[in-house]
Design a protein around this motif. Structure first.
Motif, mmCIF file in Angstrom:
data_model
loop_
_atom_site.group_PDB
_atom_site.id
_atom_site.type_symbol
_atom_site.label_atom_id
_atom_site.label_comp_id
_atom_site.label_asym_id
_atom_site.label_seq_id
_atom_site.Cartn_x
_atom_site.Cartn_y
_atom_site.Cartn_z
ATOM 1 N N UNK A 243 -4.139 10.039 0.961
ATOM 2 C CA UNK A 243 -3.652 8.678 0.744
ATOM 3 C C UNK A 243 -2.940 8.130 1.966
ATOM 4 N N UNK A 244 -2.130 8.971 2.615
ATOM 5 C CA UNK A 244 -1.425 8.530 3.829
ATOM 6 C C UNK A 244 -2.415 8.209 4.950
ATOM 7 N N UNK A 245 -3.423 9.068 5.128
ATOM 8 C CA UNK A 245 -4.422 8.825 6.170
ATOM 9 C C UNK A 245 -5.237 7.575 5.868
ATOM 10 N N UNK B 31 0.870 -1.179 0.000
ATOM 11 C CA UNK B 31 0.000 0.000 0.000
ATOM 12 C C UNK B 31 0.902 1.221 0.000
ATOM 13 N N UNK B 32 0.784 2.091 -1.003
ATOM 14 C CA UNK B 32 1.722 3.201 -1.145
ATOM 15 C C UNK B 32 1.003 4.526 -1.294
ATOM 16 N N UNK B 33 1.573 5.551 -0.670
ATOM 17 C CA UNK B 33 1.155 6.947 -0.844
ATOM 18 C C UNK B 33 2.359 7.803 -0.470
ATOM 19 N N UNK C 202 -1.486 1.842 -5.230
ATOM 20 C CA UNK C 202 -1.004 3.208 -5.041
ATOM 21 C C UNK C 202 -2.188 4.162 -4.955
ATOM 22 N N UNK C 203 -2.165 5.038 -3.957
ATOM 23 C CA UNK C 203 -3.257 5.979 -3.719
ATOM 24 C C UNK C 203 -2.786 7.391 -4.015
ATOM 25 N N UNK C 204 -3.510 8.082 -4.886
ATOM 26 C CA UNK C 204 -3.119 9.427 -5.326
ATOM 27 C C UNK C 204 -4.342 10.343 -5.370
#
Length: 757
Positions: free
Chosen positions: A145-147, A126-128, A198-200
């Motif tokens: 994305x981090x949250x 899981x990436x941000x 990946x979350x953007x």
């Protein structure tokens, strides 16, 4: 009184076509919300709650100061993420590295990594990224994305996982994917990564779009279709993104052959990379959709390893957020061949029976082409005229509804004209029906060879058209059969094309008006056979023209930018210490120069860049500026020695004023072969590179060793860049209107000086 022509069956079919077109276009004017309701903090412990995620994000961002890599604010955000991770029971670690991204930029990055589940086995990553651009607080890009990752970790911490889950909060993404590259190249956990999520974000609102896959898409989409929660996805978005000059951290893993998914919400483009990318403008429903999608997908992927060895490519799209429809490309190719044979048989049968003639088919097809191309041209001209009137690239950023009305009116107006053109040349219902059938099937065939990721947009309507022709035979039966046939085909076509208008507007706004109008027009194209039967085209054309004019007038009198959907305007101070000159620069991003700002300094369009090796922004205006009494950057040559291939120069680069970004430019006689810094040797990818950028430079400077070709000393230019601005720029900052905000790097100062290297 009713005339004879009004009572004919053809007028009934034509009137129905007009009503159906109005219904379809009315549906296209509405942009339904495709995001879920926000789950409260009291939601179950295994559920994703945007309320909990946003509370964590507020703590992480603190005072919401922009936090580009290397700044004090950036260090503070990193420490807060570490604290939140530890509070969840995780054991986060920091990977620090001087790394070089795919674009050649060098930075000291600090990735945060943590792990859940088993210690071994193929892992879900899981990436941000947690760094921001210089102008934005980064609440959406990519604090959200981090949250989301932290909230997912909370939801999974008491779950028995069959596969490991690696959490990566990457650094330096905005600088050129440097943190992700450092993780992929150096971290031992990178060898365990089996699939990436990946979350953007490219905005502050809207549904979470699964817009890209890495690797063979069939096995990825099969697993995504099982897990998707209110899916918003299309293989067409994957195609479009591959032609855009954009990258995310997933690009690093894609280059290494690691499969993965890219998610982003893209509404509110005007706020992207600006000070309005803050908590106040972040839509909690977008965060909820982001989290629902990612959590469900993590759970699906951890149940069993992803098998990409057996997978090929696939076509896929969501059905109104209900589920994902998909098929492997090879299967679609075989079905397309079958459809081609079936349509050829139907067409030959109609020609033999005299229900259609070749000349009529040709004129009906020409009419469709004229209606479509005319709609695109008229929409583009009207929107461009409004853009010029307002002096902005997107006149629909604040009030898009009037421009949707303009596009809808243009489509009906051009369809009226083109249908009359076809009728005068002998086209009729049967010829238009078979022309539509043949054109749609040919489109399905063409996309298989040229744009196969968009193949479903033609294949599904072609399948519907052939099926309806075989089952209902509308050209052989009466008005009810024809209405039923057109209703079925147009409904399926609209189901595919009208949601695309929403996605296009979210992603591009009305900067590219034809891209918004095209899905609307194609959604209505199945009604073309009935349009040829319309009796009162003049009245319909007048109504359509009125809609265009009303939409344009409303758009013209309403503001095209405000404090919530602003235009972009960067102010910059540039000083050349060699010549002792300075200038102010204003980049307007294609918008008009604000009069209040133009009167504060003698601005004129820029003819040359501030330094010869920098590119010229076509929207830049410049004005002379007083010099700033601060020390320029320093390049101290510590050692220089000859090598068999040239010279090796050891030097210290620093900024006495504390700037964290340095640009080192070598003259055209000098070719860079390698850079050594902090014990690392970077020797690949320097072909044609003359400007080397260093980011997150420590306050004491950076010692580098450059290996260059050529034995003669060369000239080098060193620039430092920072967000500390001279007092002389203050008056310009005050004159910038509230409806214009800085973007990306934002308002910066650049100081340059040349050295002997």
């Amino acid at each position: 009184m009713t005339s004879a022509s009004d009572s004919t069956p053809s007028s009934v079919l034509g009137t129905w076509a007009w009503i159906a077109t109005c219904v379809l276009l009315a549906l296209s004017l509405v942009r339904p919300a495709r995001t879920p309701q926000v789950q409260p903090a009291s939601a179950g412990s295994d559920a994703f709650s945007a309320e909990r995620a946003l509370a964590m994000l507020a703590r992480i961002l603190g005072d919401q100061a922009p936090h580009p890599a290397g700044t004090q604010a950036h260090r503070a955000v990193r420490e807060r993420i570490l604290a939140e991770a530890r509070a969840l029971g995780l054991e986060p670690a920091v990977q620090s590295s001087l790394a070089r991204g795919p674009g050649g930029r060098i930075a000291l990055v600090h990735n945060i990594v943590a792990r859940l589940g088993p210690a071994t086995g193929p892992a879900v990553l899981l990436a941000a990224h947690y760094d921001s651009v210089g102008a934005a607080p980064g609440a959406s890009d990519d604090g959200a994305g981090c949250a989301v990752i932290l909230e997912i970790a909370r939801a999974l911490r008491d779950t028995r996982l069959d596969s490991p889950v690696i959490l990566l909060f990457s650094d330096g993404e905005e600088l050129g994917l440097i943190g992700a590259q450092a993780f992929a190249d150096e971290h031992p956990w990178s060898a365990d990564v089996g699939v990436v999520i990946n979350l953007e974000a490219r905005g502050t609102s809207g549904p979470s779009l699964m817009f890209e896959t890495s690797g063979p898409s069939a096995p990825l989409i099969e697993r995504f279709a099982r897990a998707a929660v209110r899916p918003f996805a299309s293989s067409l978005s994957d195609l479009i993104y591959k032609y855009m000059p954009n990258d995310t951290d997933l690009s690093v893993f894609r280059a290494r052959g690691v499969p993965g998914y890219n998610f982003a919400f893209i509404g509110g483009l005007a706020r992207y990379h600006t000070p309005l990318d803050d908590l106040a403008h972040l839509d909690a429903r977008s965060v909820q959709h982001h989290g629902d999608q990612a959590l469900a997908l993590v759970r699906e992927l951890t149940r069993a390893p992803l098998d990409v060895a057996r997978g090929g490519e696939s076509l896929y799209f969501d059905v109104l957020g209900w589920r994902v429809a998909w098929r492997e490309r090879s299967r679609v190719a075989w079905l397309t061949a079958l459809l081609t044979a079936s349509s050829a048989w139907c067409l030959a049968r109609a020609l033999r029976a005299g229900r259609a003639r070749v000349s009529e088919l040709a004129w009906a097809a020409v009419g469709v082409a004229l209606a479509f191309s005319g709609s695109m041209v008229l929409s583009w001209l009207m929107v461009r005229a409004l853009a010029a009137w307002h002096g902005v690239p997107d006149p629909g950023a604040v009030h898009p509804a009037p421009l949707r009305l303009v596009c809808a009116g243009a489509i009906v107006l051009c369809t009226c004209w083109a249908s009359a053109f076809s009728v005068r040349r002998g086209a009729r219902f049967a010829s238009a029906w078979y022309a539509g059938l043949a054109t749609t099937v040919l489109g399905a065939c063409a996309t298989q060879f040229v744009l196969w990721r968009a193949g479903h947009l033609a294949f599904v309507p072609a399948l519907a058209w052939c099926s309806v022709e075989v089952l209902l035979k509308p050209t052989e039966r009466g008005i009810p059969a024809r209405i039923c046939a057109l209703a079925l085909v147009s409904a399926i076509q609209a189901l595919l094309w009208l949601p695309l208008a929403q996605a296009t507007e979210l992603g591009f706004g009305f900067r590219l008006a034809p891209m918004v109008a095209a899905p609307m027009a194609l959604g209505c194209i199945a009604l073309w056979p009935a349009w040829l039967e319309l009796a009162r085209r003049a009245r319909v054309a007048c109504l359509a023209a009125t809609a265009c004019v009303v939409g344009a007038l409303v758009s013209a009198v309403r503001p095209a930018a405000d404090e919530h959907a602003p235009t972009w305007l960067n102010l910059r101070f540039v000083q050349d210490s060699d010549t002792g000159t300075a200038r102010f620069e204003a980049s307007t991003f294609e918008s008009a120069m604000p009069p209040a700002l133009a009167t504060r300094a003698a601005f004129a369009p820029a003819r040359t860049p501030p330094f010869p090796w920098l590119s010229l922004d076509p929207s830049m205006h410049v004005a002379p500026a007083p010099t700033w009494d601060v020390p320029p950057p320093l390049l101290e040559v510590l050692e220089a020695r000859a090598t068999p291939l040239g010279r090796r120069v050891r030097a210290r680069l620093s900024s006495p004023r504390g700037a964290v970004r340095l640009h080192l430019h070598l003259d055209e006689r000098t070719r860079l072969r390698a850079v050594q810094c902090a014990g690392r040797v970077l020797s690949d990818g320097f072909e044609g590179v003359r400007t080397q950028l260093f980011f997150a430079v420590p306050s004491e400077g950076l010692e580098v060793e450059l290996e260059v070709e050529g034995s003669a000393p060369a000239r080098a230019h060193l620039l430092d860049q920072d967000w500390t601005l001279p007092d002389s720029l203050g008056a310009l900052l005050e004159a910038r209107p509230a409806s214009a905000v800085p973007r990306s790097d934002g308002d910066v100062s650049l100081l340059g000086r040349s050295f002997e290297l």
